[in-house]
Design a protein around this motif. Structure first.
Motif, short mmCIF file in Angstrom:
data_model
loop_
_atom_site.label_atom_id
_atom_site.label_comp_id
_atom_site.label_asym_id
_atom_site.label_seq_id
_atom_site.Cartn_x
_atom_site.Cartn_y
_atom_site.Cartn_z
N GLY A 219 14.54 -8.46 -18.93
CA GLY A 219 15.52 -7.61 -19.59
C GLY A 219 16.87 -7.79 -18.94
O GLY A 219 17.25 -8.88 -18.52
N LYS A 220 17.61 -6.71 -18.81
CA LYS A 220 18.92 -6.78 -18.16
C LYS A 220 18.71 -6.69 -16.65
O LYS A 220 18.20 -5.69 -16.15
N PRO A 221 19.09 -7.73 -15.89
CA PRO A 221 18.91 -7.68 -14.43
C PRO A 221 19.70 -6.53 -13.83
O PRO A 221 20.81 -6.23 -14.25
N ARG A 222 19.10 -5.86 -12.86
CA ARG A 222 19.77 -4.78 -12.16
C ARG A 222 19.20 -4.65 -10.76
O ARG A 222 18.10 -5.12 -10.49
N THR A 223 19.96 -4.03 -9.91
CA THR A 223 19.52 -3.77 -8.54
C THR A 223 19.52 -2.27 -8.32
O THR A 223 20.49 -1.59 -8.64
N VAL A 224 18.42 -1.77 -7.77
CA VAL A 224 18.29 -0.35 -7.48
C VAL A 224 18.27 -0.19 -5.97
O VAL A 224 17.58 -0.94 -5.25
N VAL A 225 19.03 0.77 -5.45
CA VAL A 225 19.12 1.02 -4.03
C VAL A 225 18.68 2.45 -3.74
O VAL A 225 19.16 3.38 -4.38
N THR A 226 17.76 2.62 -2.79
CA THR A 226 17.32 3.97 -2.43
C THR A 226 18.31 4.60 -1.46
O THR A 226 19.10 3.90 -0.82
N PRO A 227 18.25 5.91 -1.31
CA PRO A 227 19.04 6.55 -0.26
C PRO A 227 18.57 6.04 1.11
O PRO A 227 17.44 5.56 1.24
N THR A 228 19.41 6.13 2.12
CA THR A 228 18.96 5.75 3.46
C THR A 228 18.09 6.85 4.03
O THR A 228 18.26 8.03 3.73
N VAL A 229 17.15 6.44 4.84
CA VAL A 229 16.23 7.36 5.49
C VAL A 229 15.93 6.85 6.88
O VAL A 229 15.88 5.63 7.10
N ASP A 230 15.76 7.73 7.83
CA ASP A 230 15.40 7.31 9.19
C ASP A 230 13.89 7.23 9.29
O ASP A 230 13.19 8.24 9.17
N LEU A 231 13.38 6.02 9.48
CA LEU A 231 11.94 5.81 9.62
C LEU A 231 11.61 5.39 11.03
O LEU A 231 12.33 4.68 11.65
N VAL B 120 7.98 -4.16 10.12
CA VAL B 120 9.35 -3.74 9.81
C VAL B 120 9.84 -2.87 10.96
O VAL B 120 9.16 -1.93 11.36
N PRO B 121 11.02 -3.15 11.51
CA PRO B 121 11.54 -2.32 12.60
C PRO B 121 11.76 -0.89 12.14
O PRO B 121 11.96 -0.63 10.95
N ARG B 122 11.73 0.03 13.08
CA ARG B 122 12.03 1.42 12.78
C ARG B 122 13.54 1.65 12.89
O ARG B 122 14.22 0.96 13.63
N THR C 248 3.44 3.36 7.39
CA THR C 248 2.47 3.54 8.47
C THR C 248 3.07 2.96 9.74
O THR C 248 3.43 1.78 9.77
N ARG C 249 3.18 3.77 10.76
CA ARG C 249 3.73 3.30 12.03
C ARG C 249 2.69 2.45 12.75
O ARG C 249 1.52 2.79 12.80
N THR C 250 3.18 1.34 13.28
CA THR C 250 2.34 0.43 14.06
C THR C 250 3.06 0.17 15.37
O THR C 250 3.69 -0.86 15.53
N GLY C 251 3.00 1.13 16.28
CA GLY C 251 3.72 1.00 17.55
C GLY C 251 5.20 1.19 17.32
O GLY C 251 5.64 2.17 16.73
N ARG D 6 4.53 -0.55 8.88
CA ARG D 6 4.08 -1.29 7.69
C ARG D 6 4.50 -0.47 6.49
O ARG D 6 4.34 0.74 6.47
N ILE D 7 5.07 -1.15 5.49
CA ILE D 7 5.49 -0.47 4.27
C ILE D 7 4.70 -1.04 3.11
O ILE D 7 4.78 -2.24 2.81
#
Length: 158
Positions: free
Chosen positions: A146-158, A132-134, A87-90, A94-95
């Motif tokens: 469980g087994k620790p892991r890190t997940v990364v999303t693709p980049t997106v322009d918000l 959060v900055p745009r 949601t854009r706030t100026g 907000r995510i």
């Protein structure tokens, strides 16, 4: 030389012409190099932790983010689903997000040229980041249990 070979100077000339035409007719999109470098600059990843890249569940949702004030995106990898509503706030946003399976997993939102916003999802998998900055954005989820892991999303322009 047979009739098909060019002199080195002539070869260089024509290759230069091809390069000029490519730059003119199909230039590298503005900011592509910076966005690619941002996506690849994954810091603070523990070598012992598995890194996975999430994929879009439905790319149509992205159009709503670009075109309006709110938008929902869903990413998935293996058994993890990450859904976020933006949601854009100026000049900021907000995510609101949800992780399935739920749990108190670490969530980081990286925005190019800004500090990383961090939080921890509650036991139901819900998380919220405000102010959060745009810009070019990437979300990292550090899975615990469980087994620790890190997940990364693709980049997106918000």
């Amino acid at each position: 030389m047979d009739g098909h070979e060019m002199e080195p100077a002539e070869h260089d000339y024509w290759m230069g012409e091809v390069a000029r035409l490519m730059d003119e007719l199909d230039p590298v999109p503005e900011g592509l190099v910076e966005r690619s470098q941002f996506a690849l600059a994954i810091e603070d990843i523990d070598a012992e932790v598995e890194l996975e890249a999430a994929r879009w569940a439905d790319q149509r949702a992205l159009a709503g983010v670009r075109g309006g004030g709110t938008g929902t995106m869903t990413f998935f990898v293996g058994d993890l689903t990450v859904m976020v509503n933006v949601t854009r706030t100026g000049e900021r946003q907000r995510i609101d997000g949800w992780l399935v399976p739920a749990g108190e997993h670490g969530v980081e939102v990286r925005v190019a040229d800004h500090d990383t916003a961090k939080t921890v999802a509650d036991e139901g998998g819900r998380f919220v980041l405000t102010e959060v900055p745009r810009g070019t954005t990437q979300i990292r989820v550090r899975m615990h249990g469980g087994k620790p892991r890190t997940v990364v999303t693709p980049t997106v322009d918000l």
